[in-house]
Design a protein around this motif. Structure first.
Motif, mmCIF file in Angstrom:
data_model
loop_
_atom_site.group_PDB
_atom_site.id
_atom_site.type_symbol
_atom_site.label_atom_id
_atom_site.label_comp_id
_atom_site.label_asym_id
_atom_site.label_seq_id
_atom_site.Cartn_x
_atom_site.Cartn_y
_atom_site.Cartn_z
ATOM 1 N N ALA A 1 0.850 -1.191 0.000
ATOM 2 C CA ALA A 1 0.000 0.000 0.000
ATOM 3 C C ALA A 1 0.884 1.238 0.000
ATOM 4 O O ALA A 1 1.864 1.326 0.760
ATOM 5 C CB ALA A 1 -0.909 0.007 1.216
ATOM 6 N N VAL A 2 0.528 2.190 -0.864
ATOM 7 C CA VAL A 2 1.271 3.434 -0.994
ATOM 8 C C VAL A 2 0.280 4.579 -0.840
ATOM 9 O O VAL A 2 -0.680 4.679 -1.601
ATOM 10 C CB VAL A 2 1.975 3.527 -2.370
ATOM 11 C CG1 VAL A 2 2.742 4.831 -2.492
ATOM 12 C CG2 VAL A 2 2.872 2.330 -2.599
ATOM 13 N N THR A 3 0.514 5.432 0.168
ATOM 14 C CA THR A 3 -0.356 6.579 0.400
ATOM 15 C C THR A 3 0.424 7.852 0.130
ATOM 16 O O THR A 3 1.443 8.102 0.769
ATOM 17 C CB THR A 3 -0.901 6.577 1.845
ATOM 18 O OG1 THR A 3 -1.650 5.383 2.060
ATOM 19 C CG2 THR A 3 -1.810 7.784 2.088
ATOM 20 N N ASP A 4 -0.061 8.619 -0.837
ATOM 21 C CA ASP A 4 0.579 9.879 -1.214
ATOM 22 C C ASP A 4 2.091 9.734 -1.407
ATOM 23 O O ASP A 4 2.883 10.549 -0.950
ATOM 24 C CB ASP A 4 0.271 10.968 -0.180
ATOM 25 C CG ASP A 4 -1.204 11.330 -0.149
ATOM 26 O OD1 ASP A 4 -1.879 11.182 -1.192
ATOM 27 O OD2 ASP A 4 -1.697 11.740 0.923
ATOM 28 N N GLY A 5 2.491 8.654 -2.071
ATOM 29 C CA GLY A 5 3.882 8.440 -2.408
ATOM 30 C C GLY A 5 4.728 7.783 -1.336
ATOM 31 O O GLY A 5 5.918 7.575 -1.526
ATOM 32 N N THR A 6 4.126 7.427 -0.211
ATOM 33 C CA THR A 6 4.858 6.792 0.879
ATOM 34 C C THR A 6 4.346 5.373 1.086
ATOM 35 O O THR A 6 3.132 5.153 1.185
ATOM 36 C CB THR A 6 4.683 7.586 2.196
ATOM 37 O OG1 THR A 6 5.168 8.908 2.004
ATOM 38 C CG2 THR A 6 5.430 6.929 3.351
#
Length: 171
Positions: free
Chosen positions: A27-32
């Motif tokens: 999972a990647v949230t806003d590039g993180t």
């Protein structure tokens, strides 16, 4: 008002992770990267995520090296700079000249890189003993992860021979 976070869930892949060696999802949230694991738990933990099917592709998350060698950096400002030494003999000539010109308690050299030398043999304890007899000499490699030390310095730091990886000559 700031926009809601955007999460993508990459599924069906082969994800490199030391903490989850059997990972197939990330999972990647806003590039993180916020989570790594298997597809099914990923879908449960991130039900609103945009799904990206990897179709078996391999993913290696970007590596960030955040550690700093603060002490080494400080010593580099005042010690013997060996970053442009062209070979082992050049580095040892510089140690010899520094030892002749200074009465430092410890000769701190830094920055040698044997991988750039024609003969990639790093300086040994015997080399340092010959270049600066009876002096405390420490030469840190360019990456600050290994060093060469004189016999006098090794004796001051005993009992080194009880440590894993100890070698009486090599860095």
């Amino acid at each position: 008002m700031s926009p809601a976070p955007h999460t993508q869930l990459l599924v069906g892949g082969r994800i490199y992770s030391a903490s989850a060696p059997d990972a197939t999802a990330m999972a990647v949230t806003d590039g993180t990267i916020v989570w790594v694991g298997q597809d099914r738990p990923g879908r449960a933990l991130h039900p609103d995520a945009e799904i990206v099917d990897l179709h078996g592709a391999f993913v290696a998350p970007g590596f960030v090296d955040t550690h700093v060698h603060t002490t080494s950096h400080g010593l580099a400002l005042t010690g013997l700079d060996l970053t442009d030494a062209v070979d082992r003999e050049d580095a040892l000539r510089r140690v010899r000249a520094h030892a002749d010109a200074h009465d430092d308690a410890v000769i701190w050299g830094h920055g040698w890189d044997e991988t750039r030398w024609p003969d990639p043999t790093p300086p040994t304890t015997a080399d340092l003993d010959a270049a600066a007899p009876a002096r405390l000499v420490y030469l840190g490699r360019i990456d600050a992860h290994s060093a060469a030390a004189s016999s006098a310095l090794r004796a001051a730091a005993e009992p080194l021979d009880e440590l894993d990886g100890f070698d009486p000559q090599q860095p």
